[in-house]
Design a protein around this motif. Sequence first.
Motif, PDB file in Angstrom:
ATOM      1  N   SER A 174      38.772  20.909  29.848  1.00  0.00           N
ATOM      2  CA  SER A 174      39.360  19.446  30.340  1.00  0.00           C
ATOM      3  C   SER A 174      40.573  19.052  29.550  1.00  0.00           C
ATOM      4  O   SER A 174      40.816  19.055  28.423  1.00  0.00           O
ATOM      5  N   CYS A 175      41.394  18.590  30.413  1.00  0.00           N
ATOM      6  CA  CYS A 175      42.859  18.249  30.105  1.00  0.00           C
ATOM      7  C   CYS A 175      43.146  16.656  30.179  1.00  0.00           C
ATOM      8  O   CYS A 175      43.140  16.122  31.302  1.00  0.00           O
ATOM      9  N   PRO A 176      43.436  15.938  28.978  1.00  0.00           N
ATOM     10  CA  PRO A 176      43.650  14.646  29.212  1.00  0.00           C
ATOM     11  C   PRO A 176      45.254  14.335  29.679  1.00  0.00           C
ATOM     12  O   PRO A 176      45.877  15.281  29.391  1.00  0.00           O
ATOM     13  N   TYR A 177      45.365  13.239  30.422  1.00  0.00           N
ATOM     14  CA  TYR A 177      46.925  12.715  30.786  1.00  0.00           C
ATOM     15  C   TYR A 177      46.971  11.409  30.402  1.00  0.00           C
ATOM     16  O   TYR A 177      45.959  10.555  30.220  1.00  0.00           O
ATOM     17  N   ASN A 178      48.153  10.963  30.196  1.00  0.00           N
ATOM     18  CA  ASN A 178      48.402   9.369  30.140  1.00  0.00           C
ATOM     19  C   ASN A 178      48.320   8.721  31.212  1.00  0.00           C
ATOM     20  O   ASN A 178      48.544   9.197  32.367  1.00  0.00           O
ATOM     21  N   GLU A 179      48.507   7.310  30.845  1.00  0.00           N
ATOM     22  CA  GLU A 179      48.264   6.398  32.075  1.00  0.00           C
ATOM     23  C   GLU A 179      49.645   6.411  32.766  1.00  0.00           C
ATOM     24  O   GLU A 179      50.617   6.505  32.206  1.00  0.00           O
ATOM     25  N   GLY A 180      49.413   6.092  34.141  1.00  0.00           N
ATOM     26  CA  GLY A 180      50.501   6.368  34.850  1.00  0.00           C
ATOM     27  C   GLY A 180      50.634   7.486  35.927  1.00  0.00           C
ATOM     28  O   GLY A 180      51.236   7.682  36.672  1.00  0.00           O
TER      29      GLY A 180
ATOM     30  N   ASP B 202      39.181  15.529  39.066  1.00  0.00           N
ATOM     31  CA  ASP B 202      40.295  14.650  38.470  1.00  0.00           C
ATOM     32  C   ASP B 202      39.488  13.215  38.253  1.00  0.00           C
ATOM     33  O   ASP B 202      39.456  12.391  39.058  1.00  0.00           O
ATOM     34  N   ASP B 203      39.166  13.006  37.046  1.00  0.00           N
ATOM     35  CA  ASP B 203      38.634  11.778  36.774  1.00  0.00           C
ATOM     36  C   ASP B 203      39.624  10.726  36.446  1.00  0.00           C
ATOM     37  O   ASP B 203      40.054  10.706  35.329  1.00  0.00           O
ATOM     38  N   LYS B 204      39.811  10.083  37.346  1.00  0.00           N
ATOM     39  CA  LYS B 204      41.168   8.972  37.212  1.00  0.00           C
ATOM     40  C   LYS B 204      40.902   7.839  36.330  1.00  0.00           C
ATOM     41  O   LYS B 204      41.908   7.164  35.660  1.00  0.00           O
ATOM     42  N   THR B 205      39.594   7.545  36.123  1.00  0.00           N
ATOM     43  CA  THR B 205      39.332   6.441  35.246  1.00  0.00           C
ATOM     44  C   THR B 205      39.294   6.988  33.877  1.00  0.00           C
ATOM     45  O   THR B 205      39.883   6.121  33.078  1.00  0.00           O
ATOM     46  N   SER B 206      38.786   8.019  33.567  1.00  0.00           N
ATOM     47  CA  SER B 206      38.844   8.384  32.169  1.00  0.00           C
ATOM     48  C   SER B 206      40.413   9.343  31.993  1.00  0.00           C
ATOM     49  O   SER B 206      40.567   9.483  30.867  1.00  0.00           O
TER      50      SER B 206
END
Length: 393
Positions: free
Chosen positions: A35-41, A74-78
Amino acid sequence: LCFCSLLFPAAVCCVSRAAGLIHVFGYKGRNVNVSCPYNEGYESYEKYLCNDPCRNKDVLTRSQKHQNKYSTYDDKTSRIFTVTISDLRLDDAGKYWCGVTRKGLIDLYTEVKLEVKEDRCCDTVNQTQSTEEGSVTISCPYDSQSVNKLKFFCRGNRPSTCLQQAVITSSNTQDGRFRLSDDRKSGIFTVTISSLTLKDSGSYLCGVQRNSGFDVFTAVELEVKELESYNISGIEGRPVTLQCPNSGQQHDNRKFLCKGDQHNNCTDMMENQTKFKLLNVSSSCFSVIITELEAADAGTYYCGSDSQLRFIKIQLAVVSLHQTSSVAPTSTGEQVTSQPSSLPPPSHNHVSLFYILPAVFVLLLILTFVLLLVLKYKSRIKQGTFIQIIHSH
């Protein structure tokens, strides 16, 4: 920041931001999620997972694509990009990178370290035994860093599925025949299994959940032995002796004799020391005499010592005095039989035969005697006739 040629947009040498290390753990033959988080935008940007050093040929999969053993979501909400790696191999372990493609700019990267180990446990296995219909308590030690961690207990020896298939956990300490107790001072949690059956024999794992890294396990092999039993019959109003096993070397451990259909739910009979007397105690066995049997004493008994390793089941039948005419008592006045049911009373047919058979025998003797007399008489007549014929000539 560092800069390099845009001809290699996925080169690790050009990491513009490393968002920490993602540590992932998986078992051989199973699946693992990276699971790879990314920043808003960056919701609409393309994401990917690559092997180190993450050149173009090292890219394993991209968002919204499925390539062999890799699938993505890709969970774009989280704002979390997840890659599922299926059917792990030991050589899948190593360094990976989660990337976010930025056209005309240097991609964003997050380092991933994947560890893979065999899905089995353990090099050391603790052996324990108990008896059918009894109970067993299994001890599971843990270190001081795991005091507040979740403890669990499962069947089998697969660490990968142990928590999901746990029969009991420290958050639900009682479930049917299983009970879990956690002694945090000693660093040991115990699991007690009651009403054991032969099917309970097999492999078990004690587990401690870790927030990061592999969960910690200890292995147990349980052997449930078949319950020894025998049937005994005694005469109402007379004593009967029950033979019981003593599982300890010490003679002062508490002996028990209880009555009931279940070993774990039976009534202690040794409190009545006038009627139930303990004697002949040795390291391997002891005896209990029931002084005066009553019809109500019939039923199922269990006897042994405090240890759960050895006890037996006894089925006692009580025969009334008028039922004992066809059974010889022992020298102590007891009556022992291999059948739990009461002996049947003598029937009228048996009584009739007792008189008829001798009469028939006497009658046969009389008939035989008469037959011999008739034959002897005929023989004399023939002999007399023969003599007369001779004299006539």
